[in-house]
Write a protein that holds these residues in place. Structure first.
Motif: not given
Length: 663
Positions: A498-500, A560-562, A645-647
């Motif tokens: 959920p956090l990611r 990591t994030a991307l 989702v981050n992109r």
């Protein structure tokens, strides 16, 4: 003080702990006197641009221009930023002069907030700079009294001429300074030429009356008019500062010729070119001043005869610079100032003209039995290696800890001339790090540099030593090789799903809400600044809450994030937990760090479990014990769903910000 194999060195006055305390007390505010001070007037300029109204002189045609007072005030603030960023010698006098201009110039600053903010900012700047300059002079006077009388240079004591070659003339600085001045002079010349050209064109233009057809949010008006010679109706866009902006249908007097259309009264102003030329001329003058100082220094004899000197102790910091310590102080005490060595010379055993006696020679010169002038290195390496990695990155944890411990020791040295004088310093010392000769004489710049703070400070050095030592302990505690020794199990560590999945989108929603609430106008406030700050906030939140790690047969994978990166076990040098921070170090200087306490609490909150100590043990052991590396390969693909989702969050936020600005 020095061993028996030392070159002939004079007995210099010792820098005692009491003298060091007096020097430190005299150097008030010197840590604040850095290039970062330019950020203070830069922040004031941003504040003034927000709170100050548009003030100018308007003509009979309802067209306004910046007044000379406001233009000079803006130029003086920008010049202050340039002078503080270049650390010009006159920088201590800049804030009082700029404050006087901002306060007394007509229409320089209008609002009380901007005026009193200018007073506060410049009084603080003046206090810091004047205090630092006064402290520098007091500290130098103390050292001058302590260092007297002069003592011979090491080569003079050995009965030899100085091996130090004088610096070459500062040709590059002079050429760049002259070039900048020429470019600066070209701006007002071009402005005068353009002004004369536009005046001539206005004399040949025909006056007509146009009608406002509309405008945009940036103030550009679209005007319809009938050409003087007849023909179809034409339109023109006017980017003009109006005292009262005309509305649709209002008449606007125009000057029209075959090449251009402009509003009557929109005369060309050369003040912009004057300001641009002045700002370009400032660094040119700074460069010419630096070249003049270097030329004056070059005209004096370089390290010949005798000079004032101090007996000190020096210790290398984490980046190879040297920290000066009092001779009778603790070897691990705080440094007084930092020395950056430039030209280096070594004491060679067979470098004299007769080929048998020792002498001081440039470090790079080849001499007979050159290897005898260098101690055995802690880390053996091939000088012909094509790899560009540092010794520390190629070392085992035990070697790295030994290398850093050796780097942390302090040695006695002789420092000639001392800091903050008109000439370069000279430091004569024994070798400290691998690659140093037994004895080194190094030329050092005149200024006293403050010891580094932040990531490369003593706190970082402590963590660097601790990570290397803890990794060595972990590897030493691993099971002994044998037929019954089982390899490590392949493991996966990650933040809860959920956090990611929510970190990036939630941050994007919050930043988008802030954009809507602020609703600023202008291309910078309404578009570029929200894109820049919002993207950083989204990436920071996603980076902190979206990471995953997998340790298996193929190495360590970090998502990591991307993006996801993979590292072979041979590329990892250390992994340990120190002061609630998990650190994984990779060859080439790259490092991954994760704070343990918030990560553990967030994982427990979402029903997961995270043990940073187990992660560090697994990575450190697998990196340095090939026989214990995991035998399984985890097929799990990292990066889902946070990469997508981050992109999408970044793209959606960018599209929303652009659409909000355009609409």
């Amino acid at each position: 003080m020095f061993p028996s194999d030392a070159p002939p060195l004079p007995s210099a006055a010792p820098l005692t702990g009491a003298a060091a305390a007096r020097w430190r007390a005299a150097r008030t505010a010197w840590r604040l006197d850095g290039r970062w001070l330019a950020l203070v007037p830069l922040g004031f300029v941003i504040l003034a641009s927000v709170v100050e109204p548009d003030v100018g002189r308007c003509n009979a045609q309802n067209i306004c221009r910046d007044s000379w007072g406001s233009g000079l005030a803006a130029w003086s603030a920008l010049a202050e930023i340039v002078l503080l960023a270049t650390r010009a010698r006159i920088r201590a006098l800049v804030p009082p002069v700029v404050l006087a201009l901002l306060w007394y110039l007509p229409e320089g600053l209008v609002t009380p907030l901007a005026r009193w903010s200018a007073v506060l900012v410049h009084v603080l700047l003046a206090a810091v700079l004047l205090g630092a300059e006064a402290g520098r002079r007091r500290a130098r006077q103390q050292l001058d009294e302590l260092m007297a009388p002069p003592v011979p240079y090491p080569w003079t004591a050995a009965g030899a001429p100085s091996p130090v070659h004088p610096d070459g003339p500062p040709v590059l600085r002079r050429a760049l300074g002259v070039l900048l001045l020429v470019v600066a002079a070209a701006f007002p010349v071009y402005g005068l030429w353009a002004q004369a050209r536009e005046t001539a064109a206005a004399d040949l233009a025909t006056r007509v009356t146009g009608t406002v057809d509309g405008g945009d949010r940036d103030g550009v008006l679209t005007v319809r008019f009938q050409p003087p010679g007849g023909g179809p109706e034409r339109t023109a866009d006017l980017d003009v500062w109006w005292q009262h902006r005309p509305r649709s249908g209002d008449p606007v007097p125009l000057l029209v010729n075959d090449e251009s259309v402009r509003a009557l009264g929109d005369d060309y102003e050369v003040s912009g070119q004057l300001a641009a030329g002045g700002l370009i001329a400032l660094p040119g003058l700074v460069l010419l001043g630096s070249a003049a100082a270097a030329g004056a220094r070059r005209s004096r004899p370089a390290f010949v005869g005798a000079a004032p000197a101090l007996a000190v102790r020096v210790r290398a910091d984490a980046r190879g610079d040297l920290l000066v310590l009092p001779l009778d102080g603790p070897p691990d005490g705080p440094g007084l100032w930092r020395l950056v060595e430039r030209d280096r010379y070594r004491w060679a055993r067979h470098a004299a003209p007769d080929g048998e006696s020792p002498a001081w020679v440039p470090e790079h010169r080849t001499t007979e039995d050159e290897e005898a002038d260098h101690p055995d290195p802690v880390l053996d390496h091939d000088e012909d290696e094509e790899e560009c990695e540092e010794l520390f990155d190629r070392a085992t944890p035990a070697e790295a800890a030994e290398w850093l411990a050796r780097a942390g020791r302090s040695v006695p040295a002789v420092l000639y001339v001392g800091p903050d004088g008109p000439d370069h310093q000279l430091l004569v010392r024994p070798g400290l790090l691998d690659g140093d000769p037994h004895w080194v004489a190094a030329v050092v710049a005149p200024a006293a540099r403050a010891p580094r703070l932040g990531r490369r400070s003593g706190r970082y050095r402590e963590r660097e030593l601790a990570v290397a030592a803890l990794t060595a302990e972990t590897v030493a505690a691993a099971p002994e090789p044998g037929p019954d020794t089982e390899p490590l199990a392949a493991r996966r560590w990650e933040m809860p799903l959920p956090l990611r999945a929510a970190a990036g989108p939630l941050a994007a929603l919050l930043v988008a809400a802030a954009v809507v609430l602020l609703d600023d106008d202008g291309w910078w406030e309404g578009l570029l600044r929200p894109l820049w700050i919002g993207s950083l906030v989204i990436l920071s939140c996603a980076q902190a809450l979206s990471w995953q790690l997998v340790a298996d047969r193929d190495g360590l994978r970090v998502a990591t994030a991307l993006r996801t990166r993979g590292y072979r076990w041979a590329e990892i040098t250390a992994a340990a937990v120190h002061r609630d921070l998990l650190t994984i170090r990779v060859r080439g200087g790259r490092e991954f760090s994760f704070f343990n306490r918030p990560t553990v609490r967030l994982a427990a909150l979402f029903g997961g479990r995270y043990d940073p100590a187990a992660l560090a043990r697994t990575v450190a052991t697998a990196a340095h014990r090939p026989d214990l590396r995991p035998a399984q390969a985890l097929p799990d693909r990292l990066g889902g769903p946070q990469h997508l989702v981050n992109r999408l969050a970044l793209t959606g936020y960018a599209v929303f910000t652009v659409a909000h600005y355009a609409l």
